[in-house]
Design a protein around this motif. Structure first.
Motif, PDB file in Angstrom:
ATOM      1  N   HIS A 158       1.970  10.557  -1.628  1.00 13.82           N
ATOM      2  CA  HIS A 158       2.504  10.271  -2.835  1.00 13.82           C
ATOM      3  C   HIS A 158       2.264  11.591  -4.023  1.00 13.82           C
ATOM      4  O   HIS A 158       3.038  11.966  -4.559  1.00 13.82           O
ATOM      5  CB  HIS A 158       1.752   9.195  -3.555  1.00 13.82           C
ATOM      6  N   GLN A 159       1.191  12.170  -3.376  1.00 13.24           N
ATOM      7  CA  GLN A 159       0.948  13.111  -4.536  1.00 13.24           C
ATOM      8  C   GLN A 159       1.700  14.608  -4.140  1.00 13.24           C
ATOM      9  O   GLN A 159       1.990  15.257  -5.041  1.00 13.24           O
ATOM     10  CB  GLN A 159      -0.626  13.709  -4.353  1.00 13.24           C
ATOM     11  N   CYS A 198       0.247   3.076  -3.320  1.00  9.79           N
ATOM     12  CA  CYS A 198      -0.826   3.793  -3.139  1.00  9.79           C
ATOM     13  C   CYS A 198      -1.993   3.230  -3.024  1.00  9.79           C
ATOM     14  O   CYS A 198      -3.235   3.748  -2.864  1.00  9.79           O
ATOM     15  CB  CYS A 198      -0.794   5.266  -3.837  1.00  9.79           C
ATOM     16  N   TYR A 199      -2.019   1.946  -3.617  1.00  2.53           N
ATOM     17  CA  TYR A 199      -3.312   1.121  -3.825  1.00  2.53           C
ATOM     18  C   TYR A 199      -3.445   0.013  -2.737  1.00  2.53           C
ATOM     19  O   TYR A 199      -2.413  -0.736  -2.409  1.00  2.53           O
ATOM     20  CB  TYR A 199      -3.357   0.404  -5.025  1.00  2.53           C
ATOM     21  N   GLY A 249      -5.900  12.081  -4.906  1.00  4.09           N
ATOM     22  CA  GLY A 249      -4.777  12.371  -3.680  1.00  4.09           C
ATOM     23  C   GLY A 249      -4.335  13.953  -4.024  1.00  4.09           C
ATOM     24  O   GLY A 249      -4.459  14.432  -5.090  1.00  4.09           O
ATOM     25  N   THR A 270      -2.089   7.735 -10.569  1.00  2.44           N
ATOM     26  CA  THR A 270      -1.454   7.553  -9.705  1.00  2.44           C
ATOM     27  C   THR A 270      -1.560   7.473  -8.074  1.00  2.44           C
ATOM     28  O   THR A 270      -0.863   6.713  -7.453  1.00  2.44           O
ATOM     29  CB  THR A 270      -0.211   8.764  -9.944  1.00  2.44           C
ATOM     30  N   THR A 271      -2.594   8.017  -7.988  1.00  3.35           N
ATOM     31  CA  THR A 271      -3.289   7.788  -6.610  1.00  3.35           C
ATOM     32  C   THR A 271      -4.731   7.443  -7.035  1.00  3.35           C
ATOM     33  O   THR A 271      -5.315   7.858  -8.023  1.00  3.35           O
ATOM     34  CB  THR A 271      -3.325   9.012  -5.705  1.00  3.35           C
ATOM     35  N   PRO A 272      -5.248   6.784  -5.855  1.00  2.00           N
ATOM     36  CA  PRO A 272      -6.719   6.082  -6.376  1.00  2.00           C
ATOM     37  C   PRO A 272      -7.719   7.178  -6.692  1.00  2.00           C
ATOM     38  O   PRO A 272      -8.007   8.079  -6.109  1.00  2.00           O
ATOM     39  CB  PRO A 272      -7.129   5.460  -4.903  1.00  2.00           C
ATOM     40  N   HIS A 315       0.751  -1.270   0.045  1.00  2.00           N
ATOM     41  CA  HIS A 315       0.020   0.025   0.097  1.00  2.00           C
ATOM     42  C   HIS A 315       0.840   1.150   0.031  1.00  2.00           C
ATOM     43  O   HIS A 315       0.760   2.244  -0.680  1.00  2.00           O
ATOM     44  CB  HIS A 315      -0.976  -0.065   1.358  1.00  2.00           C
ATOM     45  N   ASP A 341      -2.070   8.802  -0.130  1.00  3.04           N
ATOM     46  CA  ASP A 341      -2.351   9.456  -1.228  1.00  3.04           C
ATOM     47  C   ASP A 341      -1.903  10.764  -1.366  1.00  3.04           C
ATOM     48  O   ASP A 341      -1.223  11.374  -2.038  1.00  3.04           O
ATOM     49  CB  ASP A 341      -3.881   9.324  -1.419  1.00  3.04           C
ATOM     50  N   GLN A 342      -1.799  11.527   0.054  1.00  2.00           N
ATOM     51  CA  GLN A 342      -1.386  12.742   0.241  1.00  2.00           C
ATOM     52  C   GLN A 342       0.160  12.786   0.146  1.00  2.00           C
ATOM     53  O   GLN A 342       0.803  13.491  -0.533  1.00  2.00           O
ATOM     54  CB  GLN A 342      -1.905  13.406   1.652  1.00  2.00           C
TER      55      GLN A 342
END
Length: 477
Positions: free
Chosen positions: A437-438, A136-137, A467, A461-463, A132, A434-435
């Motif tokens: 990663h973004q 990010c998934y 994100g 890139t994020t669900p 995860h 997700d934050q």
């Protein structure tokens, strides 16, 4: 089957199925959010170094220490929040746990995040939480989700055409949960050319980029030619799409170019002055940090250096938490600090984003998080009559620490807060994967809506592309 009930075998089976399905996919087609492309953010970084604290690094024993309680036979476990004293850092009012003084001295160059909250994935498995964090998934997925390093390699390409864009240092697959770890060390549907180039042992890094001992160049060229023929004629050709076969071929060509290039010397740590080498030489992780610096100088795009996840080893402190943490601090403290200092001295830190993180944290008494009970995996007594129970042994997901340096990240900054008493959970400015990663993508100039059409739907890139970068973390470097 409910996701919360999935076990290791189901996770492995589904992840393997997704990986095999990726081989059959054609070229991923770039898609646009609502049919229009939003302008890319202005990049503040060109390179990412991820320092991965595999196994669950306890925040209260490292970068977010709480009240210290010395060991006494017969003490109540609930009294123990930190088993190390706190020492001041270069940030006013911020202390780190004893044993991390070197990193504490360079915190004026970076940001401390104290409020990362790991996802609720039911029964806690390290490999699932690591999956995860890196993709990010939430696993398992019907699509083989790409590693964040693969996304970056795909979107930005190599800085130096000879140096692999994504290099993974220190991870072996001969240890426990090897197949589960392989599930996220992949470019997935993006294609093999964007996957990690593995250096399992940095002390033998040069051996990874030259022909095997006893094999001359002519013989090696013959093997390379045969390998390319096998890609077209072997059973792989019956399973893999044309795009995936070509991607695999390109990855081998890239590796072949590296073997014959002057840049290969970046993998030779013996070229370093002894006094520098000795600072980094705390083990494979420390030497991995040294190699990361050398590869950054040569133009690598994304470098991961890991303490390596091996069940019940390293940061996976299921017992003897205090003494095990002492050893881990000795492994990471000097190399991480030296890496940041050398990047800064060489003018590389401003454009290199360095991240230190772990899949989740640990606590002595709480498994998971206080308001969501999960299966307890450690027998931790309420009364401590043996030193081996003194330490953080249970998995804790409600408050974790991340360090960030360079690449546009604020200098000398602390973000978020956790409670001072158990449960030491996030109470201010929670930040989720997700934050994280973004924010990384934003620093690299990758548009937030970046996605590809897979299985007739966009894969972001994020669900769901939701994100959002935490702009408060980004400032003048």
């Amino acid at each position: 089957m409910k996701l919360s009930n999935i076990n290791r075998r189901d996770f492995l089976r589904r992840s393997t199925s997704a990986t095999l399905a990726a081989w059959a996919m054609g070229a991923p087609i770039a898609s646009m959010l609502n049919g229009c492309k939003i302008g890319a953010p202005r990049a503040s970084a060109d390179t990412v170094i991820l320092l991965w604290m595999a196994g669950g690094m306890a925040h209260t024993e490292t970068f977010d220490p709480k009240r210290f309680t010395a060991y006494e036979k017969g003490m109540e476990g609930n009294r123990v929040l930190s088993t190390f004293r706190s020492l001041p850092t270069a940030l006013d009012g911020i202390s780190f746990s004893e044993g991390l003084q070197s990193i504490g001295k360079i915190m004026d160059k970076g940001t401390l995040i104290r409020s990362y909250v790991a996802a609720d994935l039911g029964h806690i498995l390290h490999s699932r939480h690591q999956y995860h964090w890196h993709t990010c998934y939430e696993p398992p997925q019907t699509v083989a989700a790409p590693h964040i390093g693969s996304w970056i390699a795909k979107e930005l390409g190599p800085k130096n055409p000879v140096i692999p864009a994504f290099i993974d240092i220190g991870q072996r697959f001969s240890v426990g949960e090897a197949e589960e770890l392989k599930a996220f060390h992949t470019a997935g549907f993006l294609g093999n050319e964007f996957g990690p180039f593995f250096i399992p042992d940095p002390s033998q890094g040069l051996e990874s980029v030259r022909p095997p001992v006893g094999m001359d160049n002519k013989r090696f060229e013959g093997r390379n030619k045969l390998y390319n023929e096998l890609i077209s004629k072997s059973p792989v050709a019956d399973v893999a799409s044309d795009y995936q076969r070509e991607s695999l071929r390109r990855s081998m060509e890239q590796a072949y170019r590296l073997l014959n290039s002057p840049e290969a010397k970046a993998f030779d740590l013996s070229q370093e002055p002894k006094e520098v080498y000795d600072i980094y030489n705390t083990g494979r992780f420390g030497l991995g940090c040294l190699m990361a610096r050398r590869l950054t100088e040569q133009g690598a795009r994304f470098i991961s250096v890991t303490t390596e996840y091996e069940p019940f080893m390293g940061f996976d402190t299921h017992e003897n938490g205090h003494t095990r943490m002492e050893g881990m601090k000795k492994m990471i403290d000097a190399p991480v600090a030296q890496l940041i200092k050398e990047l800064d001295e060489r003018g590389l830190l401003d454009r290199t984003l360095v991240i230190l993180a772990s899949e989740f944290s640990r606590d002595m008494m709480v498994e998971g998080r206080p308001d969501l009970k999960v299966l307890e995996q450690v027998k931790q007594p309420d009364i401590l009559n043996d030193m081996k129970f003194y330490g953080m042994h249970r998995h804790f997901t409600d408050g974790c620490s991340i360090l960030m340096f360079g690449g546009g990240i604020q200098r000398g900054y602390a973000y978020g807060k956790t409670a001072d008493e158990r449960p030491c959970k996030t109470i201010e400015k929670p930040i989720r994967i997700d934050q994280v990663h973004q924010t990384i993508y934003h620093a690299l100039g990758v548009p937030p809506e970046t996605s590809y059409e897979i299985e007739e739907r966009p894969f972001y890139t994020t669900p769901d592309g939701k994100g959002e970068a935490v702009m408060e973390l980004l400032g003048k470097s």
